[in-house]
Design an enzyme around this catalytic site. Structure first.
Site, PDB file in Angstrom:
ATOM      1  N   CYS A   1      45.027  23.366  38.144  1.00 41.73           N
ATOM      2  CA  CYS A   1      43.927  23.949  37.374  1.00 41.73           C
ATOM      3  C   CYS A   1      43.961  25.467  37.428  1.00 41.73           C
ATOM      4  O   CYS A   1      43.642  26.140  36.447  1.00 41.73           O
ATOM      5  CB  CYS A   1      42.581  23.450  37.902  1.00 41.73           C
TER       6      CYS A   1
ATOM      7  N   CYS B   1      52.978  40.345  35.134  1.00 36.83           N
ATOM      8  CA  CYS B   1      52.427  39.031  34.798  1.00 36.83           C
ATOM      9  C   CYS B   1      51.154  38.835  35.608  1.00 36.83           C
ATOM     10  O   CYS B   1      50.591  39.798  36.133  1.00 36.83           O
ATOM     11  CB  CYS B   1      53.438  37.913  35.050  1.00 36.83           C
TER      12      CYS B   1
END
Length: 482
Positions: free
Chosen positions: A272, A440
């Site tokens: 998740c 990132c």
């Protein structure tokens, strides 16, 4: 000058932190007041009900690991609230009257549920509705095990928790919520992460185990634990916009290893925290897990043994597929299995699956030499000094829309190779000799991007260690964290 965009990019006034702390404390105190008011109302109603209302008035207070005593004997009240002749007292009849009116459930179903003990592993998105419904429906003893604390980014899906509990133990928060909804049951708090060293000791006290976790090594561990203890396992999963549910090791159904003797590749195991999840999806699966646990406990209906339910939220489609039966050659539940409790306690599930036993972010990778990496502070100095460079953000486009460092160019890692000509043109526009700095979310994909770029001739490409997560920690504490 570096700028950030996205929610939370405007600085709070100097007293903002203090104001937030006061507001959080007020929320906490109000929640405590609501809990006390609820207990007062309950006690008053029991006084009004007379002798029948006194039955079990002080139940539900077990909090320690020893509060649930021995081989499924976790019980909330003397005789589970039933009279010697098997009849229900008035307070239980009134509370569970809608259950009792069901011909297929009735008094016998409620009796079996009230005599059962169920362990919920995980007080998160799945465990929230699961624990609440088991408590509300009157399970005799409810155990909750989780080693994490409540975080603000849990609340969109972990509905058992409140803002006032942010920073506190998930188990305490969940147990308090369950007691508020039903003070007549016993709730046992296990403030640990379930591990091979404690799983057998905890799980053997319960009749049924429900896996409400979110990582692969824990799934294998819980399944192995239930096989050794001969406990039915209700297993659910939810990720993104999909969910699934089945019952393992019950009435001839397979264990987890029967279906997956070899772990899937690490790249196929999403979490998740990386892929996201729509809040209601674990809610749907968690409710169905509660239903399956109740069916197993009471013998009512047909549990999902040897079948798996698949839920697609976008199409509102539910399918049930047949699973192959338990394997006689399974190394753990098969006819010739020699797997013992001692083997279980020594087994390294993280090495077996190449995944951490945590629902949080995956571990950082380190595939570049130090010369190909810079820290967030080093990049900030480079930018503040006006050195020519191009900042390349390789997150997916929808991540880039959440928040970014400006100015930066967004080319997702999955599209990087095909976009190299455009990147080369942008680098030329930045000026001759410009550095190529890659960013990132956490510093993993940026390393993979730099590997590719250097192979393709971008010899000066470097990645920012730790990505935007490190940027928020080390450079700009007001940068949005997600």
């Amino acid at each position: 000058m570096l700028r950030t965009r996205g929610p939370g990019s405007i600085l709070d006034p100097p007293l903002g932190g203090r104001r937030e702390a006061i507001e959080r404390e007020l929320k906490k105190l109000r929640a405590e007041r609501e809990e006390l008011d609820g207990r007062i109302r309950l006690l008053e109603s029991q006084l009004e009900a007379g002798p029948a209302g006194f039955n079990g008035a002080a139940a539900g207070k077990g909090v320690g690991d020893d509060a649930c005593g021995g081989s499924g004997a976790c019980q909330s009240r003397v005789g589970n609230g039933f009279a010697p002749d098997g009849s229900l007292p008035a307070d239980m009849i009134y509370r569970y009257s809608r259950h009792l009116l069901l011909p297929d459930f009735g008094v016998e179903g409620q009796r079996k549920l009230s005599q059962s003990s169920i362990l919920v592993v995980g007080a998160g998105g799945l465990g929230s509705p699961l624990a609440l419904y088991l408590a509300a429906c009157g399970v005799g003893c409810l155990g909750i095990v989780d080693g994490d604390d409540v975080e603000l980014n849990n609340l969109h899906r972990q509905i058992i928790h409140k803002e006032a509990y942010v920073g506190q133990s998930k188990v305490k928060s969940a147990a308090d919520a369950c007691r508020e909804i039903n003070s007549a049951i016993k709730v046992v708090e296990h403030h640990h992460t379930l591990k091979p060293c404690n799983a057998l000791e905890i799980a053997r006290k319960y009749d049924i185990v429900v896996d409400a976790t979110d990582n692969l090594p824990t799934r294998y561990m819980i399944s192995d634990c239930c096989v050794l203890l001969n406990k039915p396992l209700v297993s659910g999963a939810a990720l993104g916009l999909e969910g699934q549910l089945t019952v393992y090791h019950h009435n001839g159904s397979p264990c987890y290893r029967c279906l997956f003797p070899t772990p899937p590749p690490v790249a196929a195991c999403q979490r998740c925290s990386d892929s996201g999840v729509l809040g209601v999806v674990p809610g749907v699966i968690g409710c169905l897990q509660a239903l399956e646990a109740i069916k197993v406990a009471t013998g009512v209906g047909e549990p999902l043994c040897g079948r798996m339910l698949l839920f697609d939220a976008l199409s509102a489609r539910i399918r049930v597929v047949k699973l192959r039966g338990s394997s006689p050659d399974c190394t753990h539940c098969g006819e010739n299995s020699v797997f013992t409790e001692e083997d279980f306690q020594k087994f390294d599930y993280e090495s077996f699956t190449q995944s951490p036993m945590s629902d949080k972010a995956a571990a950082s990778v380190n595939v570049l030499p130090e010369s190909a990496r810079i820290t967030c502070r080093e990049y900030k100095k480079l930018a503040d000094d006006g050195e020519p460079h191009l900042l390349l953000d390789v997150r997916p486009a929808h991540h880039f829309q959440i928040a970014s460092i400006s100015p930066s160019h967004n080319i997702p890692l999955s599209m990087l190779e095909e976009k190299l000509p455009a990147l080369e043109a942008s680098l030329k526009e930045a000026g001759e000799g410009s550095a190529l700095v890659v960013l990132c979310r956490r510093g993993n994909d940026s390393q993979r991007a730099v590997q590719l770029l250097r192979e393709k001739g971008f010899a000066n490409a470097k990645d920012i260690i730790g990505g935007l997560q490190a940027w928020g920690q080390d450079v700009d504490p007001d940068f949005p964290v997600y």
